[in-house]
Design a protein around this motif. Structure first.
Motif, PDB file in Angstrom:
ATOM      1  N   PHE A  30     -16.565  30.046  28.099  1.00 40.55           N
ATOM      2  CA  PHE A  30     -15.611  28.955  28.201  1.00 40.55           C
ATOM      3  C   PHE A  30     -14.643  28.826  27.028  1.00 40.55           C
ATOM      4  O   PHE A  30     -13.976  27.802  26.904  1.00 40.55           O
ATOM      5  CB  PHE A  30     -16.368  27.633  28.376  1.00 40.55           C
ATOM      6  CG  PHE A  30     -17.247  27.598  29.594  1.00 40.55           C
ATOM      7  CD1 PHE A  30     -16.698  27.425  30.846  1.00 40.55           C
ATOM      8  CD2 PHE A  30     -18.623  27.748  29.480  1.00 40.55           C
ATOM      9  CE1 PHE A  30     -17.499  27.383  31.978  1.00 40.55           C
ATOM     10  CE2 PHE A  30     -19.438  27.718  30.598  1.00 40.55           C
ATOM     11  CZ  PHE A  30     -18.874  27.540  31.856  1.00 40.55           C
ATOM     12  N   TYR A  31     -14.571  29.845  26.160  1.00 40.60           N
ATOM     13  CA  TYR A  31     -13.576  29.746  25.088  1.00 40.60           C
ATOM     14  C   TYR A  31     -12.313  30.526  25.410  1.00 40.60           C
ATOM     15  O   TYR A  31     -11.339  30.479  24.664  1.00 40.60           O
ATOM     16  CB  TYR A  31     -14.152  30.192  23.740  1.00 40.60           C
ATOM     17  CG  TYR A  31     -14.754  31.576  23.672  1.00 40.60           C
ATOM     18  CD1 TYR A  31     -13.978  32.716  23.822  1.00 40.60           C
ATOM     19  CD2 TYR A  31     -16.120  31.738  23.415  1.00 40.60           C
ATOM     20  CE1 TYR A  31     -14.533  33.984  23.732  1.00 40.60           C
ATOM     21  CE2 TYR A  31     -16.683  32.995  23.325  1.00 40.60           C
ATOM     22  CZ  TYR A  31     -15.887  34.117  23.485  1.00 40.60           C
ATOM     23  OH  TYR A  31     -16.447  35.360  23.401  1.00 40.60           O
ATOM     24  N   ASP A  32     -12.310  31.234  26.505  1.00 43.93           N
ATOM     25  CA  ASP A  32     -11.173  32.064  26.879  1.00 43.93           C
ATOM     26  C   ASP A  32     -10.112  31.217  27.580  1.00 43.93           C
ATOM     27  O   ASP A  32     -10.410  30.437  28.486  1.00 43.93           O
ATOM     28  CB  ASP A  32     -11.645  33.189  27.804  1.00 43.93           C
ATOM     29  CG  ASP A  32     -10.600  34.281  27.949  1.00 43.93           C
ATOM     30  OD1 ASP A  32      -9.583  34.037  28.624  1.00 43.93           O
ATOM     31  OD2 ASP A  32     -10.798  35.368  27.381  1.00 43.93           O
ATOM     32  N   ALA A  33      -8.855  31.387  27.188  1.00 50.03           N
ATOM     33  CA  ALA A  33      -7.763  30.598  27.760  1.00 50.03           C
ATOM     34  C   ALA A  33      -7.629  30.806  29.263  1.00 50.03           C
ATOM     35  O   ALA A  33      -7.261  29.886  30.003  1.00 50.03           O
ATOM     36  CB  ALA A  33      -6.451  30.945  27.063  1.00 50.03           C
ATOM     37  N   THR A  42     -13.380  27.559  36.135  1.00 48.83           N
ATOM     38  CA  THR A  42     -14.268  26.768  35.288  1.00 48.83           C
ATOM     39  C   THR A  42     -15.352  26.091  36.119  1.00 48.83           C
ATOM     40  O   THR A  42     -16.540  26.127  35.764  1.00 48.83           O
ATOM     41  CB  THR A  42     -13.466  25.698  34.515  1.00 48.83           C
ATOM     42  OG1 THR A  42     -12.514  26.341  33.665  1.00 48.83           O
ATOM     43  CG2 THR A  42     -14.384  24.833  33.668  1.00 48.83           C
ATOM     44  N   LYS A  43     -14.952  25.488  37.234  1.00 53.58           N
ATOM     45  CA  LYS A  43     -15.908  24.799  38.104  1.00 53.58           C
ATOM     46  C   LYS A  43     -16.943  25.759  38.665  1.00 53.58           C
ATOM     47  O   LYS A  43     -18.141  25.440  38.718  1.00 53.58           O
ATOM     48  CB  LYS A  43     -15.164  24.102  39.239  1.00 53.58           C
ATOM     49  CG  LYS A  43     -16.059  23.251  40.121  1.00 53.58           C
ATOM     50  CD  LYS A  43     -15.251  22.519  41.175  1.00 53.58           C
ATOM     51  CE  LYS A  43     -16.155  21.663  42.063  1.00 53.58           C
ATOM     52  NZ  LYS A  43     -15.356  20.937  43.103  1.00 53.58           N
ATOM     53  N   HIS A  62     -20.115  27.875  23.156  1.00 56.11           N
ATOM     54  CA  HIS A  62     -19.134  28.223  22.120  1.00 56.11           C
ATOM     55  C   HIS A  62     -17.781  27.705  22.562  1.00 56.11           C
ATOM     56  O   HIS A  62     -17.252  28.105  23.603  1.00 56.11           O
ATOM     57  CB  HIS A  62     -19.077  29.734  21.897  1.00 56.11           C
ATOM     58  CG  HIS A  62     -18.537  30.101  20.549  1.00 56.11           C
ATOM     59  ND1 HIS A  62     -17.331  29.609  20.080  1.00 56.11           N
ATOM     60  CD2 HIS A  62     -19.019  30.886  19.556  1.00 56.11           C
ATOM     61  CE1 HIS A  62     -17.106  30.085  18.865  1.00 56.11           C
ATOM     62  NE2 HIS A  62     -18.123  30.851  18.522  1.00 56.11           N
ATOM     63  N   GLY A  63     -17.233  26.807  21.771  1.00 59.88           N
ATOM     64  CA  GLY A  63     -15.960  26.195  22.107  1.00 59.88           C
ATOM     65  C   GLY A  63     -14.777  27.098  21.810  1.00 59.88           C
ATOM     66  O   GLY A  63     -14.907  28.184  21.244  1.00 59.88           O
ATOM     67  N   ALA A  64     -13.623  26.646  22.207  1.00 62.03           N
ATOM     68  CA  ALA A  64     -12.379  27.381  21.956  1.00 62.03           C
ATOM     69  C   ALA A  64     -12.192  27.603  20.465  1.00 62.03           C
ATOM     70  O   ALA A  64     -12.443  26.705  19.657  1.00 62.03           O
ATOM     71  CB  ALA A  64     -11.197  26.596  22.522  1.00 62.03           C
ATOM     72  N   TYR A  65     -11.779  28.804  20.095  1.00 63.83           N
ATOM     73  CA  TYR A  65     -11.583  29.083  18.670  1.00 63.83           C
ATOM     74  C   TYR A  65     -10.369  29.961  18.388  1.00 63.83           C
ATOM     75  O   TYR A  65      -9.876  29.985  17.255  1.00 63.83           O
ATOM     76  CB  TYR A  65     -12.832  29.756  18.081  1.00 63.83           C
ATOM     77  CG  TYR A  65     -13.062  31.176  18.532  1.00 63.83           C
ATOM     78  CD1 TYR A  65     -12.587  32.249  17.782  1.00 63.83           C
ATOM     79  CD2 TYR A  65     -13.736  31.460  19.706  1.00 63.83           C
ATOM     80  CE1 TYR A  65     -12.786  33.564  18.201  1.00 63.83           C
ATOM     81  CE2 TYR A  65     -13.947  32.757  20.125  1.00 63.83           C
ATOM     82  CZ  TYR A  65     -13.469  33.811  19.373  1.00 63.83           C
ATOM     83  OH  TYR A  65     -13.657  35.096  19.797  1.00 63.83           O
ATOM     84  N   SER A  81      -4.297  22.800  20.129  1.00 55.12           N
ATOM     85  CA  SER A  81      -5.634  22.877  19.531  1.00 55.12           C
ATOM     86  C   SER A  81      -6.482  21.702  20.001  1.00 55.12           C
ATOM     87  O   SER A  81      -7.653  21.865  20.372  1.00 55.12           O
ATOM     88  CB  SER A  81      -5.534  22.887  18.001  1.00 55.12           C
ATOM     89  OG  SER A  81      -4.836  24.017  17.540  1.00 55.12           O
ATOM     90  N   ASP A  82      -5.896  20.523  19.988  1.00 49.20           N
ATOM     91  CA  ASP A  82      -6.572  19.313  20.459  1.00 49.20           C
ATOM     92  C   ASP A  82      -6.975  19.465  21.924  1.00 49.20           C
ATOM     93  O   ASP A  82      -8.108  19.138  22.323  1.00 49.20           O
ATOM     94  CB  ASP A  82      -5.647  18.116  20.283  1.00 49.20           C
ATOM     95  CG  ASP A  82      -6.281  16.806  20.718  1.00 49.20           C
ATOM     96  OD1 ASP A  82      -6.265  16.528  21.928  1.00 49.20           O
ATOM     97  OD2 ASP A  82      -6.795  16.063  19.861  1.00 49.20           O
ATOM     98  N   LEU A  83      -6.066  19.978  22.747  1.00 44.24           N
ATOM     99  CA  LEU A  83      -6.343  20.174  24.170  1.00 44.24           C
ATOM    100  C   LEU A  83      -7.525  21.112  24.376  1.00 44.24           C
ATOM    101  O   LEU A  83      -8.467  20.804  25.128  1.00 44.24           O
ATOM    102  CB  LEU A  83      -5.113  20.739  24.873  1.00 44.24           C
ATOM    103  CG  LEU A  83      -5.321  21.215  26.316  1.00 44.24           C
ATOM    104  CD1 LEU A  83      -5.671  20.047  27.227  1.00 44.24           C
ATOM    105  CD2 LEU A  83      -4.082  21.953  26.830  1.00 44.24           C
ATOM    106  N   ARG A  84      -7.491  22.278  23.715  1.00 43.89           N
ATOM    107  CA  ARG A  84      -8.554  23.272  23.903  1.00 43.89           C
ATOM    108  C   ARG A  84      -9.917  22.735  23.457  1.00 43.89           C
ATOM    109  O   ARG A  84     -10.933  22.969  24.109  1.00 43.89           O
ATOM    110  CB  ARG A  84      -8.224  24.546  23.130  1.00 43.89           C
ATOM    111  CG  ARG A  84      -7.000  25.308  23.615  1.00 43.89           C
ATOM    112  CD  ARG A  84      -7.091  25.648  25.071  1.00 43.89           C
ATOM    113  NE  ARG A  84      -6.083  26.626  25.463  1.00 43.89           N
ATOM    114  CZ  ARG A  84      -5.608  26.751  26.702  1.00 43.89           C
ATOM    115  NH1 ARG A  84      -6.052  25.947  27.669  1.00 43.89           N
ATOM    116  NH2 ARG A  84      -4.698  27.662  26.990  1.00 43.89           N
TER     117      ARG A  84
END
Length: 258
Positions: A30-33, A42-43, A62-65, A81-84
């Motif tokens: 789930f960190y991939d755009a 995603t669902k 692992h969150g977006a990085y 960045s806030d959105l991700r």
């Protein structure tokens, strides 16, 4: 508690490894755009993992990085960045898991005082607010390619009253820094609640199996126990054969948490 990274292409093997070592998961989907920008994908992934007939309450994500910079002086970069990051936290809530891992995204060779001060202030502000918004989730901050633990630990000290914010010490990353692993462990010890472990030869972050690189794991184990660190531990390699090799090595040599 030990954790492994599940991969959809060999989930049946992952389930066997999970049962053998009583392992939880850390999701790396789930960190991939391309996933974050596709609500249907995603669902599907969320439903797939939630329907595996297993307790996922101790899992992490692992969150977006990639290219995340909440400290950027560019408003547009801060906004994305806030959105991700919020997307990562929202997915974690839907999956009903324990918490999310983020990177410091600190540029290691930016040694000027203004950059460091701005990075520290903006990250403290951002993650304090994020922790309030998602008080049912743990937030784990992972060191990336910093040369020393100094600013990383200063950040943790400033956040120590935020009960759902902790450090995730990545031993592989520490091994390619300019600072001995024992210094990382000693300084960060009071704030570590999660760890990422894999092996390398001190040059590149290659995510090799535990015991196949230059890291002295018996020394790492001794230091973890000496400093009283009791983290959950992710074997941070996606290949099932490297996961198996790592876990067998750890169990045989009684490497924490075995």
């Amino acid at each position: 508690m030990i954790q492994i990274i599940p991969r959809i292409e060999y989930l049946s093997k992952t389930r066997i490894l999970e049962e053998r070592y009583e392992a939880a998961y850390e999701y790396n989907d789930f960190y991939d755009a391309s996933v974050l920008d596709d609500p249907t994908k995603t669902k599907v992934l969320v439903n797939l993992y939630k329907n595996l007939d297993r307790d996922c309450s101790m899992d992490t994500l692992h969150g977006a990085y990639r290219e995340i910079a909440v400290h950027s002086k560019d408003k547009k970069i801060r906004e994305i960045s806030d959105l991700r990051i919020h997307q990562s936290m929202d997915i974690a809530e839907k999956m009903e898991i324990r918490g999310v891992v983020f990177h410091t995204n600190y540029i290691a060779n930016r040694l000027d005082e203004d950059y460091q001060k701005n990075w520290l202030e903006k990250n403290i502000e951002f993650y304090t607010q994020l922790a309030k918004e998602y008080d049912g989730l743990q937030i784990y901050m992972e060191n990336e390619f910093e040369f020393t633990p100094d600013l990383y630990v200063e950040f943790a000290k400033a956040m120590q009253e935020v009960k759902n914010f902790h450090l995730c010490l990545d031993i592989g990353h520490a091994n390619i820094s300019q600072t001995p692993i024992e210094t990382w462990l000693e300084q960060a010890a009071p704030y570590i609640a999660h760890m990422h472990i894999n092996d390398n030869n001190g040059n590149y972050d290659v995510h090799d199996a535990i015991g196949s690189g230059s890291i002295d794991w018996k020394k790492v184990d001794a230091l973890i126990r000496k400093f009283g660190i009791k983290p959950s531990v992710l074997v941070k390699t996606k290949e099932i054969d490297k996961q198996e090799k790592s876990l067998a090595y750890m169990k045989k040599n009684h490497i924490f948490p075995f």
